[in-house]
Design a protein around this motif. Structure first.
Motif, PDB file in Angstrom:
ATOM      1  N   ASP A  22       0.845  -1.125  -0.109  1.00 33.07           N
ATOM      2  CA  ASP A  22       0.156  -0.221   0.148  1.00 33.07           C
ATOM      3  C   ASP A  22       0.818   1.422  -0.079  1.00 33.07           C
ATOM      4  N   SER A  59       1.229   4.177  -2.985  1.00 36.28           N
ATOM      5  CA  SER A  59       0.994   5.408  -2.865  1.00 36.28           C
ATOM      6  C   SER A  59       2.076   6.254  -3.117  1.00 36.28           C
ATOM      7  N   LYS A 107       2.165   6.691  -6.910  1.00 34.06           N
ATOM      8  CA  LYS A 107       1.157   7.509  -7.327  1.00 34.06           C
ATOM      9  C   LYS A 107       1.529   8.953  -7.248  1.00 34.06           C
ATOM     10  N   GLN A 108       2.141   9.424  -6.089  1.00 28.43           N
ATOM     11  CA  GLN A 108       2.607  10.714  -5.560  1.00 28.43           C
ATOM     12  C   GLN A 108       3.691  11.061  -6.681  1.00 28.43           C
TER      13      GLN A 108
END
Length: 79
Positions: free
Chosen positions: A22, A26, A29-30
Motif C-alpha cells: 500500500d 501511494s 502515485k505521488q
C-alpha cells in the motif's frame, strides 16, 4: 498474520507484505502526480522505480519486503 503479494518492480519479482504494498503504491502515485504530464515524467518515474527495485534487491534479497525495509529504501532512492 499479514497478507503478502508477489510484485514485479522494474522486471524483478519481490514478495511484499500488504502494508508495504500500500505504501509503495501511494509513493509511486505521488511521484506520478508530482511530475505531472511533462515530456520526461514517465522516464523519471521509471528511473526512480528502477532505483527502488535495486535498493530492495540489496536490502531484502530473500525475505518478504516489509514497510520498514521499504521506508529505508525510499529514503535512499530520494538521495
Amino acid at each position: 498474520m499479514k497478507k503478502s503479494f508477489s510484485v514485479n518492480i522494474d522486471g524483478r519479482i519481490f514478495n511484499i507484505d500488504e502494508d508495504a504494498y500500500d505504501l509503495l503504491q501511494s509513493y509511486l502515485k505521488q511521484l506520478g502526480t508530482a511530475f505531472g504530464n511533462g515530456d520526461d515524467s514517465d522516464e523519471i518515474v521509471s528511473d526512480i522505480e528502477a532505483r527502488v527495485s535495486e535498493h530492495l534487491a540489496e536490502m531484502c534479497p530473500t525475505s518478504v519486503v516489509s514497510i520498514r525495509c521499504l521506508l529505508y529504501t525510499s529514503d535512499a532512492a530520494d538521495e
